[in-house]
Design a protein around this motif. Structure first.
Motif, PDB file in Angstrom:
ATOM      1  N   GLU A  80       0.646  -1.353   0.088  1.00 16.63           N
ATOM      2  CA  GLU A  80      -0.044  -0.089   0.193  1.00 16.63           C
ATOM      3  C   GLU A  80       0.683   1.160   0.046  1.00 16.63           C
ATOM      4  OE1 GLU A  80      -3.497  -2.154   2.734  1.00 16.63           O
ATOM      5  OE2 GLU A  80      -1.950  -1.107   3.671  1.00 16.63           O
ATOM      6  N   LEU A 138       0.637   5.070  11.883  1.00 20.54           N
ATOM      7  CA  LEU A 138      -0.475   6.029  11.541  1.00 20.54           C
ATOM      8  C   LEU A 138      -1.566   5.153  10.759  1.00 20.54           C
ATOM      9  CD1 LEU A 138      -0.468   9.178  11.698  1.00 20.54           C
ATOM     10  CD2 LEU A 138       0.415   9.494   9.608  1.00 20.54           C
ATOM     11  N   ASP A 139      -2.498   5.012  11.492  1.00 21.54           N
ATOM     12  CA  ASP A 139      -3.706   4.293  10.908  1.00 21.54           C
ATOM     13  C   ASP A 139      -4.476   5.434  10.014  1.00 21.54           C
ATOM     14  OD1 ASP A 139      -5.444   2.030  10.479  1.00 21.54           O
ATOM     15  OD2 ASP A 139      -6.954   3.330  11.453  1.00 21.54           O
ATOM     16  N   SER A 142      -4.174   7.397   4.571  1.00 21.18           N
ATOM     17  CA  SER A 142      -4.748   7.858   3.249  1.00 21.18           C
ATOM     18  C   SER A 142      -5.497   9.123   3.569  1.00 21.18           C
ATOM     19  CB  SER A 142      -5.723   6.757   2.815  1.00 21.18           C
ATOM     20  OG  SER A 142      -6.502   6.365   3.433  1.00 21.18           O
ATOM     21  N   ASN A 171     -17.584  -0.223   4.070  1.00 24.27           N
ATOM     22  CA  ASN A 171     -17.220   0.382   2.712  1.00 24.27           C
ATOM     23  C   ASN A 171     -18.130  -0.163   1.699  1.00 24.27           C
ATOM     24  OD1 ASN A 171     -16.354   1.159   0.224  1.00 24.27           O
ATOM     25  ND2 ASN A 171     -14.288   1.191   0.617  1.00 24.27           N
ATOM     26  N   TRP A 189     -18.863   6.074   7.091  1.00 24.07           N
ATOM     27  CA  TRP A 189     -17.621   5.405   6.687  1.00 24.07           C
ATOM     28  C   TRP A 189     -16.343   6.547   6.520  1.00 24.07           C
ATOM     29  CZ3 TRP A 189     -15.545   1.032   7.290  1.00 24.07           C
ATOM     30  CH2 TRP A 189     -14.713   0.714   6.855  1.00 24.07           C
ATOM     31  N   ALA A 227     -13.031   5.728   6.623  1.00 23.16           N
ATOM     32  CA  ALA A 227     -11.842   5.017   6.365  1.00 23.16           C
ATOM     33  C   ALA A 227     -10.455   5.281   7.194  1.00 23.16           C
ATOM     34  CB  ALA A 227     -11.539   5.478   4.699  1.00 23.16           C
ATOM     35  N   SER A 228     -10.915   5.288   8.598  1.00 26.09           N
ATOM     36  CA  SER A 228     -10.013   5.522   9.318  1.00 26.09           C
ATOM     37  C   SER A 228     -10.489   4.741  10.827  1.00 26.09           C
ATOM     38  CB  SER A 228      -9.721   6.953   9.856  1.00 26.09           C
ATOM     39  OG  SER A 228      -8.649   6.822  10.952  1.00 26.09           O
ATOM     40  N   MET A 229      -9.950   3.510  10.691  1.00 20.44           N
ATOM     41  CA  MET A 229     -10.439   2.586  11.816  1.00 20.44           C
ATOM     42  C   MET A 229     -10.594   3.143  13.123  1.00 20.44           C
ATOM     43  SD  MET A 229      -9.155  -1.260  12.938  1.00 20.44           S
ATOM     44  CE  MET A 229     -10.315  -2.642  13.600  1.00 20.44           C
ATOM     45  N   PHE A 273     -18.878  -1.654  13.373  1.00 22.70           N
ATOM     46  CA  PHE A 273     -17.830  -1.324  12.073  1.00 22.70           C
ATOM     47  C   PHE A 273     -17.464  -2.940  11.505  1.00 22.70           C
ATOM     48  CE2 PHE A 273     -14.080  -0.013  10.101  1.00 22.70           C
ATOM     49  CZ  PHE A 273     -13.185  -0.888   9.909  1.00 22.70           C
ATOM     50  N   TYR A 332     -15.153  -4.651   8.528  1.00 22.88           N
ATOM     51  CA  TYR A 332     -14.211  -4.789   7.151  1.00 22.88           C
ATOM     52  C   TYR A 332     -14.288  -6.204   7.223  1.00 22.88           C
ATOM     53  CZ  TYR A 332     -12.027  -2.907   3.281  1.00 22.88           C
ATOM     54  OH  TYR A 332     -11.616  -2.137   2.153  1.00 22.88           O
ATOM     55  N   ARG A 339      -9.135  -6.783   4.987  1.00 20.16           N
ATOM     56  CA  ARG A 339      -8.005  -5.692   4.833  1.00 20.16           C
ATOM     57  C   ARG A 339      -6.998  -5.333   5.812  1.00 20.16           C
ATOM     58  NH1 ARG A 339      -6.996  -0.682   1.864  1.00 20.16           N
ATOM     59  NH2 ARG A 339      -6.179   0.692   3.240  1.00 20.16           N
ATOM     60  N   ARG A 392      -5.274  -5.694   9.746  1.00 20.92           N
ATOM     61  CA  ARG A 392      -4.338  -6.601  10.276  1.00 20.92           C
ATOM     62  C   ARG A 392      -4.453  -7.094  11.536  1.00 20.92           C
ATOM     63  NH1 ARG A 392      -2.488  -3.041   5.996  1.00 20.92           N
ATOM     64  NH2 ARG A 392      -3.568  -1.700   7.347  1.00 20.92           N
ATOM     65  N   GLU A 412      -3.894  -4.013  14.386  1.00 16.72           N
ATOM     66  CA  GLU A 412      -5.241  -3.401  14.357  1.00 16.72           C
ATOM     67  C   GLU A 412      -6.227  -4.039  14.865  1.00 16.72           C
ATOM     68  OE1 GLU A 412      -4.939  -2.934   9.903  1.00 16.72           O
ATOM     69  OE2 GLU A 412      -4.432  -0.894  10.004  1.00 16.72           O
TER      70      GLU A 412
HETATM   71  P1  AFP Z   1      -4.743   3.611   5.349  1.00 20.51           P
HETATM   72  O1  AFP Z   1      -4.039   3.499   6.712  1.00 20.51           O
HETATM   73  O2  AFP Z   1      -4.051   2.845   4.435  1.00 20.51           O
HETATM   74  O3  AFP Z   1      -5.576   4.745   5.088  1.00 20.51           O
HETATM   75  O4  AFP Z   1      -5.785   2.335   5.839  1.00 20.51           O
HETATM   76  C1  AFP Z   1      -6.946   2.562   6.531  1.00 20.51           C
HETATM   77  C2  AFP Z   1      -7.388   1.399   7.080  1.00 20.51           C
HETATM   78  O5  AFP Z   1      -6.498   0.039   7.313  1.00 20.51           O
HETATM   79  C3  AFP Z   1      -8.339   1.389   8.396  1.00 20.51           C
HETATM   80  O6  AFP Z   1      -8.169   2.302   9.191  1.00 20.51           O
HETATM   81  C4  AFP Z   1      -9.586   1.614   7.473  1.00 20.51           C
HETATM   82  O7  AFP Z   1     -10.893   1.271   8.354  1.00 20.51           O
HETATM   83  C5  AFP Z   1      -9.693   0.973   6.213  1.00 20.51           C
HETATM   84  O8  AFP Z   1      -8.082   0.847   6.029  1.00 20.51           O
HETATM   85  C6  AFP Z   1     -10.239   1.716   5.056  1.00 20.51           C
HETATM   86  O9  AFP Z   1     -10.064   0.956   3.901  1.00 20.51           O
HETATM   87  P2  AFP Z   1     -10.688   1.313   2.432  1.00 20.51           P
HETATM   88  O10 AFP Z   1      -9.957   2.343   2.198  1.00 20.51           O
HETATM   89  O11 AFP Z   1     -10.734   0.033   1.641  1.00 20.51           O
HETATM   90  O12 AFP Z   1     -12.277   1.867   2.670  1.00 20.51           O
END
Ligand code: AFP
Length: 357
Positions: A63, A116-117, A120, A209, A243, A245-247, A261, A263, A275, A277, A281
């Motif tokens: 990633e 750093l979760d 993105s 998602n 959503w 996108a940050s757990m 939540f 995934y 997705r 770990r 996580e």
């Molecule tokens: P990043 O750390 O690469 O942004 O991923 C964040 C994560 O591991 C978790 O915090 C989110 O819930 C999940 O991925 C988001 O995944 P999608 O981008 O597939 O929605």
């Protein structure tokens, strides 16, 4: 100014809540909290921080790795390597376990972390966080290899996350409840603001998602469709969805007001059973959620019971309000018994996975 317990004082003085950690663990947790303060400062400076000439790269997960991923990883390593409480670390950002240099003392703990979760979200200034899990090294091990980290989540002695949002927080469990601390930037200390955090058993809010719907297994699709049907459907109530996108942000919302939540396992990448770990996580978040009265499952087993097979192993994650997790587990059990799951909703058309209609 009202008297508030700081993180350090909480660990030492308020032993009823902090499950009387030993001095080595207290010292390690203070190193971790100091690292989170440095990461909070770096994150809060945004582009002012600058990448220090670091390019975007690809990490062991395949990633995109942001410069702040690398900076945050370095901050944790530098703040935790010399204290004498650790004999090794595992990070999302490093292929192999990190050994403590010979000129530093070694201790009996292992640290697994995602520095750093949600990174993105960094470029769009959304909430991100740091997730950490603390295990005991096997007796007599002071130069751990990957296998020594492969312990079920039930073996964690502590788990927590830092949340870098409008305010920065640190949420911790030592196995005696979950407690939240807010960073008082004037004092430079995490101060106890959310003692004994508790997840409501019921909820009408779910996070997934939705763009992955076509890849989900039938139990997840049935659950989500029933929520979307709202009052008109079998649940009889309307649901809300989020959503981020940050757990870390999703779990924090669930700790504050309940929710679910997901995934889950999907067929998008069949080689990957999810997705997220397991070691740094799913396991720490599962310990936190269970300690706050919630539940955390793969859909087929309790996350904390899973025997890890690799330090970067991925796992399906369904966690949050207990009643909703239990419902999804029942749907997985029914599916695995071969019971028909019928879908009747305009969003997904009327069809069944087992009928010809
Ligand atoms: P990043 O750390 O690469 O942004 O991923 C964040 C994560 O591991 C978790 O915090 C989110 O819930 C999940 O991925 C988001 O995944 P999608 O981008 O597939 O929605």
């Amino acid at each position: 100014m009202p008297h508030r317990t700081t993180f350090s004082k909480f660990l030492i003085a308020d032993r009823r809540r902090s499950a009387a950690p030993d001095n080595e663990l207290v010292a390690l947790l203070n190193d971790v909290q100091r690292a989170c303060k440095f990461i909070a400062a770096a994150v809060s400076r945004g582009k002012l921080e600058g990448p220090g000439g670091l390019p975007n790269r690809v990490n062991v997960q395949g990633e995109e790795q942001k410069p702040l991923d690398v900076i945050a990883n370095e901050i944790v390593l530098r703040n935790c390597e010399a204290g004498g409480q650790l004999c090794g670390m595992v990070s999302e950002e490093m292929d192999e376990p990190f050994g403590i240099a010979p000129d530093y003392p070694r201790g009996s703990y292992l640290l697994a972390f995602d520095p750093l979760d949600g990174s993105s979200n960094i470029d769009i200034d959304m909430t991100v966080g740091t997730i950490f899990s603390i295990l005991r090294a096997p007796q007599g091990v002071d130069e751990p290899t990957a296998e020594h980290f492969l312990q079920p989540g039930t073996q964690q002695v502590a788990a927590g996350y830092a949340l870098y949002g409008p305010c920065s927080m640190l949420v911790l469990t030592l196995g005696a409840g979950v407690h939240g601390f807010t960073l008082d930037r004037e004092v430079g200390a995490f101060t106890l603001t959310h003692p004994d955090m508790c997840i409501p058993e019921a909820t009408c809010e779910f996070a997934i998602n939705a763009s992955n719907e076509r890849f989900w297994e039938p139990p997840v699709r049935q659950y989500v469709q029933e929520c979307i049907q709202g009052k008109a459907g079998p649940r009889g109530v309307d649901f809300n969805t989020r959503w981020i996108a940050s757990m870390v942000a999703e779990v924090h919302r669930i700790l504050i007001r309940g929710g679910l939540f997901m995934y889950p396992r999907d067929t998008k990448a069949p080689a990957k059973p999810g997705r997220l770990r397991l070691l740094y996580e799913a396991n720490p978040m599962a310990m936190i959620v269970e300690q706050a009265g919630g539940a955390a499952s793969t859909g087929r087993e309790r996350i904390l019971d899973v025997q890890p097979t690799g330090i970067h192993q991925r796992i399906p994650v369904i966690l949050g309000s207990r009643h909703e997790v239990e419902r999804l587990v029942r749907y997985h059990e029914a599916h695995d018994r071969g019971e028909a799951l019928v879908f009747t909703t305009p969003l997904f058309n009327t069809r069944s996975l087992f009928l010809t209609a």
